[in-house]
Design a protein around this motif. Sequence first.
Motif, PDB file in Angstrom:
ATOM      1  N   ASP A 122     -43.299 -13.117 -47.557  1.00 37.02           N
ATOM      2  CA  ASP A 122     -42.061 -13.624 -47.733  1.00 37.02           C
ATOM      3  C   ASP A 122     -42.301 -15.150 -47.068  1.00 37.02           C
ATOM      4  OD1 ASP A 122     -41.281 -11.844 -49.624  1.00 37.02           O
ATOM      5  OD2 ASP A 122     -40.098 -10.805 -48.359  1.00 37.02           O
ATOM      6  N   ASP A 123     -42.532 -15.082 -45.795  1.00 37.25           N
ATOM      7  CA  ASP A 123     -42.287 -16.172 -45.073  1.00 37.25           C
ATOM      8  C   ASP A 123     -43.376 -17.199 -45.536  1.00 37.25           C
ATOM      9  OD1 ASP A 123     -40.547 -15.216 -43.236  1.00 37.25           O
ATOM     10  OD2 ASP A 123     -42.017 -14.269 -42.065  1.00 37.25           O
ATOM     11  N   ILE A 124     -44.582 -16.871 -46.253  1.00 37.74           N
ATOM     12  CA  ILE A 124     -45.474 -17.649 -46.552  1.00 37.74           C
ATOM     13  C   ILE A 124     -44.971 -18.432 -47.735  1.00 37.74           C
ATOM     14  CG2 ILE A 124     -47.878 -17.932 -47.670  1.00 37.74           C
ATOM     15  CD1 ILE A 124     -48.800 -15.591 -45.794  1.00 37.74           C
ATOM     16  N   ARG A 125     -44.517 -17.701 -48.609  1.00 40.06           N
ATOM     17  CA  ARG A 125     -43.862 -18.263 -49.840  1.00 40.06           C
ATOM     18  C   ARG A 125     -42.842 -19.327 -49.692  1.00 40.06           C
ATOM     19  NH1 ARG A 125     -43.374 -12.194 -52.849  1.00 40.06           N
ATOM     20  NH2 ARG A 125     -45.215 -12.311 -53.600  1.00 40.06           N
ATOM     21  N   ILE A 126     -41.744 -18.963 -48.628  1.00 40.47           N
ATOM     22  CA  ILE A 126     -40.823 -20.101 -48.167  1.00 40.47           C
ATOM     23  C   ILE A 126     -41.509 -21.268 -47.643  1.00 40.47           C
ATOM     24  CG2 ILE A 126     -39.074 -20.381 -46.710  1.00 40.47           C
ATOM     25  CD1 ILE A 126     -38.270 -17.497 -46.930  1.00 40.47           C
ATOM     26  N   PHE A 127     -42.452 -20.900 -46.818  1.00 40.26           N
ATOM     27  CA  PHE A 127     -43.115 -22.241 -46.423  1.00 40.26           C
ATOM     28  C   PHE A 127     -43.893 -22.912 -47.242  1.00 40.26           C
ATOM     29  CE2 PHE A 127     -47.026 -24.199 -44.558  1.00 40.26           C
ATOM     30  CZ  PHE A 127     -46.445 -24.927 -43.667  1.00 40.26           C
ATOM     31  N   ASP A 128     -44.303 -22.192 -48.367  1.00 43.91           N
ATOM     32  CA  ASP A 128     -45.106 -23.231 -49.282  1.00 43.91           C
ATOM     33  C   ASP A 128     -44.123 -23.729 -50.193  1.00 43.91           C
ATOM     34  OD1 ASP A 128     -47.473 -23.703 -50.994  1.00 43.91           O
ATOM     35  OD2 ASP A 128     -46.384 -22.371 -52.673  1.00 43.91           O
ATOM     36  N   ARG A 129     -42.848 -23.317 -50.387  1.00 45.05           N
ATOM     37  CA  ARG A 129     -41.930 -23.833 -51.243  1.00 45.05           C
ATOM     38  C   ARG A 129     -41.480 -25.256 -50.517  1.00 45.05           C
ATOM     39  NH1 ARG A 129     -40.193 -18.601 -53.057  1.00 45.05           N
ATOM     40  NH2 ARG A 129     -38.523 -18.632 -51.074  1.00 45.05           N
ATOM     41  N   ALA A 146     -41.284 -30.995 -49.875  1.00 46.65           N
ATOM     42  CA  ALA A 146     -41.431 -32.242 -48.980  1.00 46.65           C
ATOM     43  C   ALA A 146     -42.553 -33.285 -49.509  1.00 46.65           C
ATOM     44  CB  ALA A 146     -42.052 -31.653 -47.602  1.00 46.65           C
ATOM     45  N   SER A 147     -43.486 -32.614 -50.209  1.00 48.90           N
ATOM     46  CA  SER A 147     -44.500 -33.492 -50.858  1.00 48.90           C
ATOM     47  C   SER A 147     -43.988 -34.168 -52.043  1.00 48.90           C
ATOM     48  CB  SER A 147     -45.617 -32.637 -51.233  1.00 48.90           C
ATOM     49  OG  SER A 147     -45.377 -32.008 -52.240  1.00 48.90           O
ATOM     50  N   GLN A 148     -43.007 -33.790 -52.621  1.00 45.19           N
ATOM     51  CA  GLN A 148     -42.333 -34.487 -53.864  1.00 45.19           C
ATOM     52  C   GLN A 148     -41.163 -35.585 -53.366  1.00 45.19           C
ATOM     53  OE1 GLN A 148     -40.957 -31.207 -56.077  1.00 45.19           O
ATOM     54  NE2 GLN A 148     -43.167 -30.610 -56.872  1.00 45.19           N
ATOM     55  N   LEU A 149     -40.944 -35.739 -52.084  1.00 47.97           N
ATOM     56  CA  LEU A 149     -39.850 -36.602 -51.710  1.00 47.97           C
ATOM     57  C   LEU A 149     -40.421 -38.060 -51.733  1.00 47.97           C
ATOM     58  CD1 LEU A 149     -38.118 -34.631 -48.850  1.00 47.97           C
ATOM     59  CD2 LEU A 149     -37.219 -35.062 -51.198  1.00 47.97           C
TER      60      LEU A 149
END
Length: 201
Positions: free
Chosen positions: A186-193, A198-201
Amino acid sequence: MMSKDKFIKLTSTVVPIQIENIDTDQIIPARFLKATTRDGFGDNLFRDWRFDSNGEPIKDFVLNTSVYAGKILVAAKNFGCGSSREHAAWAIHDFGFRVVVSSFFADIFKNNALNNGLLPVTVSESFLKKLFLVIEKNPKTEVVVDLENQSIAFNSEQESFEINAYKKTCLMNGYDDIDFLLSIKDDIRIFDRLQTAASQL
């Protein structure tokens, strides 16, 4: 790797082998490395010390006597030196040991042990010497290995030991590397999101 039983705290009598520089070929001779599974390696733990050339038990070897027993193996310094075979840790674990105590471990053996549910506890030379003496006088002496608090104790003696924080977490939860990753998915999924956002900003 496979997940193992959780290791929090162990109280046990011990098996002492007061020999320095025990290498992996003595722990499990090379001729027994042909098996494709981990099962059965304990049968040949210290094979050439436990049995003579006719396959008969050597009566005075510590694993063949009724004097010493337990889930803790205590060895002299430089345990697990020699080749990098992971089978050495498999054999010790398969025989029934859950802890190995020494004043120094070969790095590769130490990592192999931690990866296979076997806890290597490094203690000072003075602590080890006292432990050997006490065990010799009273083979029923119990040793307490407390992984959570990273301590080892017997009678009135106690000492702390170091362990990699990640490996400690795995041992205490019975995880292998895959189990650990699944535990934090779950932490990995949150980090990935968050990274994607951030990359889309």
